[in-house]
Design an enzyme around this catalytic site. Structure first.
Site, short mmCIF file in Angstrom:
data_model
loop_
_atom_site.label_atom_id
_atom_site.label_comp_id
_atom_site.label_asym_id
_atom_site.label_seq_id
_atom_site.Cartn_x
_atom_site.Cartn_y
_atom_site.Cartn_z
N GLN A 1 -22.04 42.55 17.47
CA GLN A 1 -22.60 41.91 18.66
C GLN A 1 -23.21 42.88 19.66
OE1 GLN A 1 -20.88 38.08 20.01
NE2 GLN A 1 -20.13 39.30 21.71
N GLU B 1 -28.05 39.67 26.80
CA GLU B 1 -27.53 40.65 27.74
C GLU B 1 -28.51 41.79 28.01
OE1 GLU B 1 -23.64 41.74 26.36
OE2 GLU B 1 -22.87 39.71 26.63
N ASP C 1 -19.09 46.49 20.18
CA ASP C 1 -18.37 45.22 20.23
C ASP C 1 -18.65 44.54 18.90
OD1 ASP C 1 -17.22 42.77 20.58
OD2 ASP C 1 -18.44 42.16 22.28
N GLU D 1 -14.54 47.36 20.28
CA GLU D 1 -14.01 46.10 20.82
C GLU D 1 -13.95 45.04 19.73
OE1 GLU D 1 -15.65 42.63 23.83
OE2 GLU D 1 -16.21 44.72 24.22
N ASP E 1 -10.49 41.81 23.22
CA ASP E 1 -11.18 40.81 24.04
C ASP E 1 -10.71 39.43 23.61
OD1 ASP E 1 -12.87 39.17 25.48
OD2 ASP E 1 -14.66 39.67 24.32
N LYS F 1 -12.09 39.70 31.58
CA LYS F 1 -13.12 38.73 31.91
C LYS F 1 -12.50 37.67 32.82
CE LYS F 1 -15.81 39.21 27.63
NZ LYS F 1 -16.13 38.59 26.32
N ARG G 1 -20.07 38.18 31.21
CA ARG G 1 -20.21 37.29 30.06
C ARG G 1 -21.70 37.20 29.71
NH1 ARG G 1 -15.36 34.59 28.71
NH2 ARG G 1 -16.39 34.62 26.67
N SER G 2 -21.99 36.65 28.54
CA SER G 2 -23.40 36.56 28.14
C SER G 2 -24.18 35.61 29.04
CB SER G 2 -23.51 36.12 26.68
OG SER G 2 -22.84 34.91 26.48
N LYS H 1 -18.40 46.70 31.62
CA LYS H 1 -19.40 46.20 30.67
C LYS H 1 -20.22 45.15 31.40
CE LYS H 1 -18.90 44.54 26.65
NZ LYS H 1 -18.40 43.83 25.45
#
Length: 430
Positions: free
Chosen positions: A165, A207, A244, A287, A314, A339, A368-369, A390
Protein backbone atom coordinates in the site's frame (compact mmCIF):
# COMPACT_ATOMS: atom_id res chain seq x y z
CA UNK A 1 -15.23 29.66 31.73
CA UNK A 2 -14.69 26.39 29.88
CA UNK A 3 -18.19 25.00 30.27
CA UNK A 4 -19.84 24.01 27.01
CA UNK A 5 -22.43 26.45 25.69
CA UNK A 6 -23.08 24.94 22.26
CA UNK A 7 -22.19 21.92 20.13
CA UNK A 8 -22.89 21.84 16.41
CA UNK A 9 -22.05 19.31 13.68
CA UNK A 10 -22.40 19.29 9.92
CA UNK A 11 -21.70 17.06 6.94
CA UNK A 12 -18.65 18.09 4.88
CA UNK A 13 -16.53 16.38 2.21
CA UNK A 14 -13.19 14.65 2.68
CA UNK A 15 -10.29 14.46 0.23
CA UNK A 16 -11.85 11.55 -1.66
CA UNK A 17 -15.14 13.35 -2.18
CA UNK A 18 -16.95 11.34 0.49
CA UNK A 19 -19.00 12.88 3.30
CA UNK A 20 -17.49 13.16 6.75
CA UNK A 21 -18.44 14.89 9.98
CA UNK A 22 -17.21 18.24 11.25
CA UNK A 23 -17.99 19.34 14.80
CA UNK A 24 -17.81 22.69 16.58
CA UNK A 25 -17.77 23.36 20.31
CA UNK A 26 -18.40 26.83 21.74
CA UNK A 27 -17.63 27.53 25.39
CA UNK A 28 -19.35 29.88 27.82
CA UNK A 29 -16.53 32.42 27.45
CA UNK A 30 -17.05 32.47 23.67
CA UNK A 31 -14.01 30.34 22.86
CA UNK A 32 -14.49 28.10 19.87
CA UNK A 33 -13.05 24.84 18.55
CA UNK A 34 -13.60 22.91 15.33
CA UNK A 35 -12.50 19.46 14.18
CA UNK A 36 -13.13 17.33 11.09
CA UNK A 37 -13.07 13.53 11.22
CA UNK A 38 -10.94 11.47 8.79
CA UNK A 39 -11.93 8.18 7.14
CA UNK A 40 -9.93 5.14 6.07
CA UNK A 41 -9.89 3.03 2.88
CA UNK A 42 -8.13 -0.05 4.24
CA UNK A 43 -9.68 -0.56 7.66
CA UNK A 44 -9.14 -3.04 10.45
CA UNK A 45 -12.15 -5.18 11.30
CA UNK A 46 -11.89 -4.19 14.96
CA UNK A 47 -11.95 -0.44 14.38
CA UNK A 48 -14.59 1.67 16.09
CA UNK A 49 -17.67 2.06 13.90
CA UNK A 50 -17.83 4.95 11.47
CA UNK A 51 -21.58 5.58 11.27
CA UNK A 52 -22.82 5.95 7.69
CA UNK A 53 -26.41 6.47 6.59
CA UNK A 54 -26.60 3.60 4.10
CA UNK A 55 -29.07 5.50 1.89
CA UNK A 56 -27.92 4.51 -1.61
CA UNK A 57 -29.87 7.40 -3.18
CA UNK A 58 -27.68 9.92 -1.37
CA UNK A 59 -23.87 10.02 -1.61
CA UNK A 60 -23.99 6.33 -2.63
CA UNK A 61 -24.93 5.41 0.94
CA UNK A 62 -21.95 7.20 2.50
CA UNK A 63 -23.77 10.16 4.01
CA UNK A 64 -23.24 10.91 7.70
CA UNK A 65 -26.48 12.71 8.55
CA UNK A 66 -27.28 10.16 11.27
CA UNK A 67 -23.98 10.90 13.01
CA UNK A 68 -24.57 14.63 12.59
CA UNK A 69 -28.03 14.29 14.13
CA UNK A 70 -26.54 12.34 17.04
CA UNK A 71 -24.17 15.23 17.73
CA UNK A 72 -26.75 17.97 17.33
CA UNK A 73 -29.28 16.07 19.42
CA UNK A 74 -28.27 13.56 22.10
CA UNK A 75 -24.63 14.58 22.49
CA UNK A 76 -25.24 18.34 22.50
CA UNK A 77 -28.01 18.00 25.07
CA UNK A 78 -25.97 15.72 27.34
CA UNK A 79 -22.79 17.83 27.30
CA UNK A 80 -24.46 21.23 27.73
CA UNK A 81 -22.74 23.02 30.66
CA UNK A 82 -20.11 20.26 30.98
CA UNK A 83 -16.58 21.50 31.70
CA UNK A 84 -14.66 20.84 28.48
CA UNK A 85 -11.36 21.23 30.36
CA UNK A 86 -12.09 17.83 31.90
CA UNK A 87 -11.12 15.97 28.73
CA UNK A 88 -11.14 12.54 30.37
CA UNK A 89 -14.52 13.17 31.96
CA UNK A 90 -15.96 14.47 28.70
CA UNK A 91 -14.74 11.47 26.73
CA UNK A 92 -15.98 9.07 29.40
CA UNK A 93 -19.40 10.74 29.17
CA UNK A 94 -19.37 10.25 25.40
CA UNK A 95 -18.36 6.59 25.69
CA UNK A 96 -21.04 5.90 28.30
CA UNK A 97 -23.63 7.75 26.25
CA UNK A 98 -22.92 5.51 23.26
CA UNK A 99 -22.95 2.42 25.47
CA UNK A 100 -21.43 -0.03 22.98
CA UNK A 101 -17.99 -1.63 22.78
CA UNK A 102 -17.35 -0.34 19.25
CA UNK A 103 -19.15 3.02 19.45
CA UNK A 104 -21.67 1.72 16.95
CA UNK A 105 -24.79 3.42 18.36
CA UNK A 106 -23.82 7.07 18.05
CA UNK A 107 -20.82 6.52 15.78
CA UNK A 108 -17.12 6.94 16.45
CA UNK A 109 -17.15 9.77 13.92
CA UNK A 110 -19.72 11.62 16.05
CA UNK A 111 -17.82 11.06 19.30
CA UNK A 112 -14.42 11.91 17.86
CA UNK A 113 -15.54 15.14 16.24
CA UNK A 114 -16.86 16.44 19.56
CA UNK A 115 -13.90 15.11 21.56
CA UNK A 116 -11.34 16.88 19.36
CA UNK A 117 -13.37 20.07 18.92
CA UNK A 118 -13.66 20.37 22.71
CA UNK A 119 -9.86 20.21 23.05
CA UNK A 120 -9.48 22.92 20.41
CA UNK A 121 -12.00 25.10 22.27
CA UNK A 122 -10.22 24.77 25.62
CA UNK A 123 -6.87 25.55 23.98
CA UNK A 124 -8.44 28.69 22.50
CA UNK A 125 -9.89 29.61 25.91
CA UNK A 126 -6.43 29.34 27.45
CA UNK A 127 -4.91 31.23 24.52
CA UNK A 128 -2.58 28.32 23.85
CA UNK A 129 -1.83 26.48 20.62
CA UNK A 130 -3.34 23.00 20.65
CA UNK A 131 0.01 21.21 20.96
CA UNK A 132 0.88 23.21 24.06
CA UNK A 133 -2.48 22.55 25.70
CA UNK A 134 -2.28 18.83 24.91
CA UNK A 135 1.22 18.62 26.38
CA UNK A 136 -0.25 19.77 29.72
CA UNK A 137 -2.68 16.84 29.54
CA UNK A 138 0.00 14.31 28.63
CA UNK A 139 2.64 15.88 30.91
CA UNK A 140 5.04 15.11 28.09
CA UNK A 141 8.02 16.79 26.52
CA UNK A 142 7.50 17.99 22.97
CA UNK A 143 9.39 16.96 19.84
CA UNK A 144 9.04 17.33 16.10
CA UNK A 145 8.35 13.92 14.55
CA UNK A 146 10.15 12.23 11.69
CA UNK A 147 7.80 12.35 8.69
CA UNK A 148 7.11 9.00 7.03
CA UNK A 149 6.46 10.28 3.51
CA UNK A 150 4.39 8.02 1.32
CA UNK A 151 5.74 8.75 -2.16
CA UNK A 152 4.54 5.61 -3.96
CA UNK A 153 0.96 4.42 -3.41
CA UNK A 154 -0.37 0.95 -4.12
CA UNK A 155 -2.90 -1.49 -2.73
CA UNK A 156 -6.21 0.02 -1.64
CA UNK A 157 -4.83 3.55 -2.09
CA UNK A 158 -4.27 3.36 -5.84
CA UNK A 159 -5.61 1.82 -9.03
CA UNK A 160 -2.44 -0.01 -10.04
CA UNK A 161 -0.83 -3.46 -9.85
CA UNK A 162 1.33 -2.78 -6.77
CA UNK A 163 0.35 -5.07 -3.89
CA UNK A 164 1.90 -3.09 -1.04
CA UNK A 165 0.00 0.00 0.00
CA UNK A 166 2.74 2.50 0.82
CA UNK A 167 6.43 2.99 0.06
CA UNK A 168 7.82 5.72 2.31
CA UNK A 169 10.98 7.76 2.77
CA UNK A 170 12.10 8.83 6.26
CA UNK A 171 14.63 11.72 6.37
CA UNK A 172 16.34 10.68 9.60
CA UNK A 173 19.69 12.32 8.88
CA UNK A 174 18.35 15.87 8.93
CA UNK A 175 18.91 18.32 11.78
CA UNK A 176 15.41 19.82 11.85
CA UNK A 177 11.88 19.11 10.71
CA UNK A 178 12.06 21.86 8.11
CA UNK A 179 15.18 20.27 6.60
CA UNK A 180 13.49 16.86 6.66
CA UNK A 181 10.51 18.30 4.81
CA UNK A 182 12.84 19.84 2.25
CA UNK A 183 14.60 16.50 1.72
CA UNK A 184 11.34 14.65 1.25
CA UNK A 185 10.06 17.26 -1.18
CA UNK A 186 13.22 17.15 -3.27
CA UNK A 187 13.05 13.35 -3.42
CA UNK A 188 9.37 13.55 -4.40
CA UNK A 189 10.15 15.82 -7.35
CA UNK A 190 13.17 13.71 -8.25
CA UNK A 191 10.95 10.62 -8.25
CA UNK A 192 8.54 12.30 -10.65
CA UNK A 193 11.43 12.92 -13.03
CA UNK A 194 12.66 9.32 -12.70
CA UNK A 195 9.19 7.92 -13.38
CA UNK A 196 8.82 10.10 -16.47
CA UNK A 197 12.21 8.93 -17.65
CA UNK A 198 11.07 5.31 -17.35
CA UNK A 199 7.85 6.06 -19.23
CA UNK A 200 5.74 5.46 -16.11
CA UNK A 201 2.64 7.32 -14.95
CA UNK A 202 3.00 10.26 -12.58
CA UNK A 203 -0.66 10.23 -11.56
CA UNK A 204 -1.10 10.26 -7.78
CA UNK A 205 -3.13 8.11 -5.38
CA UNK A 206 -5.34 8.98 -2.42
CA UNK A 207 -2.44 10.12 -0.27
CA UNK A 208 -0.54 12.09 -2.89
CA UNK A 209 2.07 9.49 -3.78
CA UNK A 210 2.69 8.40 -7.33
CA UNK A 211 0.76 5.33 -8.45
CA UNK A 212 2.44 3.79 -11.52
CA UNK A 213 2.26 0.19 -12.66
CA UNK A 214 5.53 -1.59 -11.88
CA UNK A 215 6.69 -5.00 -13.07
CA UNK A 216 7.00 -6.05 -9.41
CA UNK A 217 6.76 -4.65 -5.91
CA UNK A 218 10.54 -4.56 -5.60
CA UNK A 219 10.78 -2.29 -8.65
CA UNK A 220 9.06 0.39 -6.55
CA UNK A 221 11.92 0.19 -4.03
CA UNK A 222 14.59 0.34 -6.73
CA UNK A 223 12.93 3.38 -8.29
CA UNK A 224 12.83 5.19 -4.95
CA UNK A 225 16.53 4.48 -4.39
CA UNK A 226 17.26 5.97 -7.81
CA UNK A 227 15.24 9.08 -6.90
CA UNK A 228 17.02 9.47 -3.55
CA UNK A 229 20.40 9.42 -5.28
CA UNK A 230 19.28 11.79 -8.02
CA UNK A 231 18.11 14.27 -5.35
CA UNK A 232 21.59 14.25 -3.81
CA UNK A 233 20.88 12.15 -0.72
CA UNK A 234 22.31 8.85 0.47
CA UNK A 235 19.93 5.97 1.15
CA UNK A 236 20.78 4.23 4.41
CA UNK A 237 22.35 7.37 5.87
CA UNK A 238 20.30 10.50 5.15
CA UNK A 239 17.17 8.60 4.16
CA UNK A 240 15.68 5.31 5.36
CA UNK A 241 12.75 3.44 3.85
CA UNK A 242 9.41 2.38 5.28
CA UNK A 243 6.65 0.09 4.03
CA UNK A 244 2.97 -0.23 4.74
CA UNK A 245 2.33 -3.71 3.45
CA UNK A 246 -1.37 -3.64 4.47
CA UNK A 247 -1.26 -7.41 4.15
CA UNK A 248 -4.80 -7.98 5.45
CA UNK A 249 -5.93 -6.65 2.06
CA UNK A 250 -4.39 -9.62 0.19
CA UNK A 251 -4.58 -12.33 2.87
CA UNK A 252 -6.97 -15.04 1.75
CA UNK A 253 -7.57 -18.52 3.17
CA UNK A 254 -4.33 -18.50 5.12
CA UNK A 255 -2.18 -17.36 2.19
CA UNK A 256 -0.68 -14.04 1.11
CA UNK A 257 -1.75 -13.53 -2.49
CA UNK A 258 0.80 -11.24 -4.18
CA UNK A 259 -0.74 -10.54 -7.58
CA UNK A 260 2.17 -8.31 -8.62
CA UNK A 261 4.59 -11.17 -7.88
CA UNK A 262 2.29 -13.97 -9.07
CA UNK A 263 2.85 -15.72 -5.73
CA UNK A 264 0.70 -17.24 -2.99
CA UNK A 265 2.77 -17.51 0.18
CA UNK A 266 2.27 -19.07 3.60
CA UNK A 267 3.00 -16.96 6.68
CA UNK A 268 6.46 -18.51 6.97
CA UNK A 269 7.21 -17.87 3.30
CA UNK A 270 5.97 -14.28 3.51
CA UNK A 271 8.14 -13.63 6.58
CA UNK A 272 11.10 -14.93 4.53
CA UNK A 273 10.07 -12.63 1.67
CA UNK A 274 10.03 -9.55 3.94
CA UNK A 275 13.24 -10.56 5.73
CA UNK A 276 14.99 -10.80 2.35
CA UNK A 277 13.92 -7.23 1.56
CA UNK A 278 15.23 -6.05 4.94
CA UNK A 279 18.59 -7.66 4.16
CA UNK A 280 18.81 -6.02 0.73
CA UNK A 281 17.36 -2.53 1.31
CA UNK A 282 17.68 0.20 4.00
CA UNK A 283 14.23 -0.55 5.40
CA UNK A 284 13.70 0.68 8.97
CA UNK A 285 9.92 0.27 9.30
CA UNK A 286 7.31 -2.28 8.18
CA UNK A 287 3.66 -1.65 8.94
CA UNK A 288 1.07 -4.43 8.90
CA UNK A 289 3.62 -6.91 7.60
CA UNK A 290 1.22 -9.74 8.45
CA UNK A 291 -2.57 -9.84 8.44
CA UNK A 292 -4.49 -8.58 11.46
CA UNK A 293 -5.68 -12.10 12.38
CA UNK A 294 -2.35 -13.82 11.71
CA UNK A 295 -0.90 -13.38 15.20
CA UNK A 296 1.32 -16.45 14.79
CA UNK A 297 2.79 -14.95 11.64
CA UNK A 298 3.31 -11.64 13.43
CA UNK A 299 5.27 -13.42 16.14
CA UNK A 300 7.44 -15.09 13.49
CA UNK A 301 8.17 -11.72 11.89
CA UNK A 302 8.90 -10.08 15.25
CA UNK A 303 11.31 -12.84 16.23
CA UNK A 304 12.97 -12.72 12.80
CA UNK A 305 13.61 -8.98 12.29
CA UNK A 306 12.14 -7.19 15.31
CA UNK A 307 15.52 -6.21 16.75
CA UNK A 308 16.56 -4.24 13.68
CA UNK A 309 13.30 -3.10 12.07
CA UNK A 310 10.34 -1.20 13.47
CA UNK A 311 7.29 -3.47 13.11
CA UNK A 312 4.14 -1.37 13.25
CA UNK A 313 0.71 -2.71 14.14
CA UNK A 314 -2.10 -0.77 12.47
CA UNK A 315 -4.93 -3.17 11.57
CA UNK A 316 -3.40 -5.42 14.24
CA UNK A 317 -3.96 -2.99 17.14
CA UNK A 318 -6.46 -0.43 15.71
CA UNK A 319 -5.36 2.16 18.34
CA UNK A 320 -7.31 0.12 20.90
CA UNK A 321 -5.62 -0.02 24.33
CA UNK A 322 -7.23 -3.40 25.15
CA UNK A 323 -6.02 -5.05 21.94
CA UNK A 324 -2.67 -3.29 22.16
CA UNK A 325 -2.11 -4.76 25.63
CA UNK A 326 -2.42 -8.26 24.15
CA UNK A 327 0.35 -7.39 21.70
CA UNK A 328 2.60 -5.97 24.41
CA UNK A 329 2.05 -8.98 26.66
CA UNK A 330 2.86 -11.43 23.85
CA UNK A 331 5.81 -9.45 22.47
CA UNK A 332 4.09 -9.00 19.12
CA UNK A 333 5.36 -6.16 16.88
CA UNK A 334 7.30 -3.30 18.49
CA UNK A 335 5.36 -0.21 17.43
CA UNK A 336 1.79 1.01 17.10
CA UNK A 337 0.14 3.23 14.52
CA UNK A 338 -2.11 5.83 16.13
CA UNK A 339 -5.25 6.79 14.21
CA UNK A 340 -7.70 8.90 16.16
CA UNK A 341 -10.76 7.61 14.33
CA UNK A 342 -9.90 3.96 14.96
CA UNK A 343 -10.78 4.38 18.63
CA UNK A 344 -13.00 7.46 18.63
CA UNK A 345 -11.92 9.77 21.48
CA UNK A 346 -8.88 11.88 22.26
CA UNK A 347 -8.47 10.33 25.72
CA UNK A 348 -8.27 6.77 24.40
CA UNK A 349 -5.82 7.93 21.73
CA UNK A 350 -3.54 9.48 24.35
CA UNK A 351 -3.89 6.35 26.48
CA UNK A 352 -2.64 4.16 23.62
CA UNK A 353 0.37 6.43 23.10
CA UNK A 354 1.15 6.39 26.84
CA UNK A 355 0.97 2.59 26.82
CA UNK A 356 3.43 2.51 23.94
CA UNK A 357 5.89 4.75 25.77
CA UNK A 358 5.65 2.63 28.92
CA UNK A 359 6.27 -0.61 27.00
CA UNK A 360 9.12 0.85 24.90
CA UNK A 361 7.02 0.53 21.75
CA UNK A 362 7.29 3.31 19.19
CA UNK A 363 4.13 5.26 18.36
CA UNK A 364 3.41 6.81 14.97
CA UNK A 365 0.56 9.31 14.68
CA UNK A 366 -1.23 8.81 11.38
CA UNK A 367 -3.68 10.33 8.95
CA UNK A 368 -6.26 8.32 6.97
CA UNK A 369 -6.63 8.05 3.21
CA UNK A 370 -9.78 10.17 3.45
CA UNK A 371 -8.55 13.42 5.01
CA UNK A 372 -9.50 17.09 5.33
CA UNK A 373 -7.65 20.33 5.95
CA UNK A 374 -7.80 19.57 9.70
CA UNK A 375 -4.31 19.55 11.26
CA UNK A 376 -5.04 18.13 14.74
CA UNK A 377 -2.81 15.08 14.29
CA UNK A 378 0.25 17.31 13.82
CA UNK A 379 -0.35 18.84 17.25
CA UNK A 380 -0.96 15.42 18.81
CA UNK A 381 2.32 14.08 17.41
CA UNK A 382 4.31 16.98 18.88
CA UNK A 383 2.50 17.03 22.23
CA UNK A 384 3.00 13.32 22.90
CA UNK A 385 6.59 12.98 21.67
CA UNK A 386 5.28 10.33 19.29
CA UNK A 387 8.56 10.77 17.31
CA UNK A 388 7.01 9.85 13.93
CA UNK A 389 4.08 11.00 11.83
CA UNK A 390 2.45 9.52 8.74
CA UNK A 391 0.54 12.08 6.75
CA UNK A 392 1.08 11.22 3.13
CA UNK A 393 3.10 12.57 0.27
CA UNK A 394 4.34 16.03 -0.66
CA UNK A 395 1.32 17.06 -2.70
CA UNK A 396 -2.45 17.40 -2.10
CA UNK A 397 -3.33 20.15 0.35
CA UNK A 398 -5.04 17.70 2.72
CA UNK A 399 -1.60 16.11 3.30
CA UNK A 400 0.59 19.21 3.08
CA UNK A 401 -1.63 21.01 5.63
CA UNK A 402 -0.21 18.78 8.39
CA UNK A 403 3.37 19.37 7.28
CA UNK A 404 2.79 23.12 7.22
CA UNK A 405 1.36 22.99 10.73
CA UNK A 406 4.51 21.21 11.91
CA UNK A 407 6.60 23.98 10.34
CA UNK A 408 4.60 26.54 12.32
CA UNK A 409 5.08 24.59 15.54
CA UNK A 410 8.82 24.25 14.93
CA UNK A 411 9.09 28.01 14.41
CA UNK A 412 7.04 28.71 17.55
CA UNK A 413 9.33 26.47 19.62
CA UNK A 414 12.37 28.35 18.37
CA UNK A 415 15.61 27.21 19.98
CA UNK A 416 13.60 24.69 22.02
CA UNK A 417 12.57 22.76 18.91
CA UNK A 418 13.92 19.21 18.84
CA UNK A 419 13.68 16.98 15.78
CA UNK A 420 13.49 13.26 16.62
CA UNK A 421 15.73 12.17 13.73
CA UNK A 422 17.56 8.90 14.35
CA UNK A 423 16.24 8.81 17.93
CA UNK A 424 12.72 8.19 16.63
CA UNK A 425 12.98 4.40 16.67
CA UNK A 426 12.73 3.87 20.40
CA UNK A 427 11.76 0.20 20.12
CA UNK A 428 15.10 -0.64 18.48
CA UNK A 429 17.17 0.61 21.44
CA UNK A 430 16.33 -2.16 23.86
Amino acid sequence: MTTIAKILAREILDSRGNPTLEAEVTLADGSFGRAAVPSGASTGTKEAVELRDGDKTRYLGKGVRKAVENVNGTIAETLKDFDAADQQGLDRRLIDLDGTENKGRLGANALLGVSLAAAHAVAASRKQPLWQYLSTITESDVALPVPMMNIINGGAHADNNVDFQEFMVLPVGCSSFSEALRAGTEIFHSLKSVLKGHGLSTAVGDEGGFAPDFRSNVEALDTILEAIGKAGYTAGEDILLGLDVASSEFYDNGKYNLVGENKRLTSEQFVDFLADWVAQYPIISIEDGLAEDDWAGWKLLTDRVGKKVQLVGDDLFVTNPKIFKEGIDSGTANAILIKVNQIGTLTETLEAIAMAHAANYASIVSHRSGETEDTTIADIAVATTATQIKTGSLCRSDRVAKYNQLLRIEQALGSGARYAGRDAFVSLKR
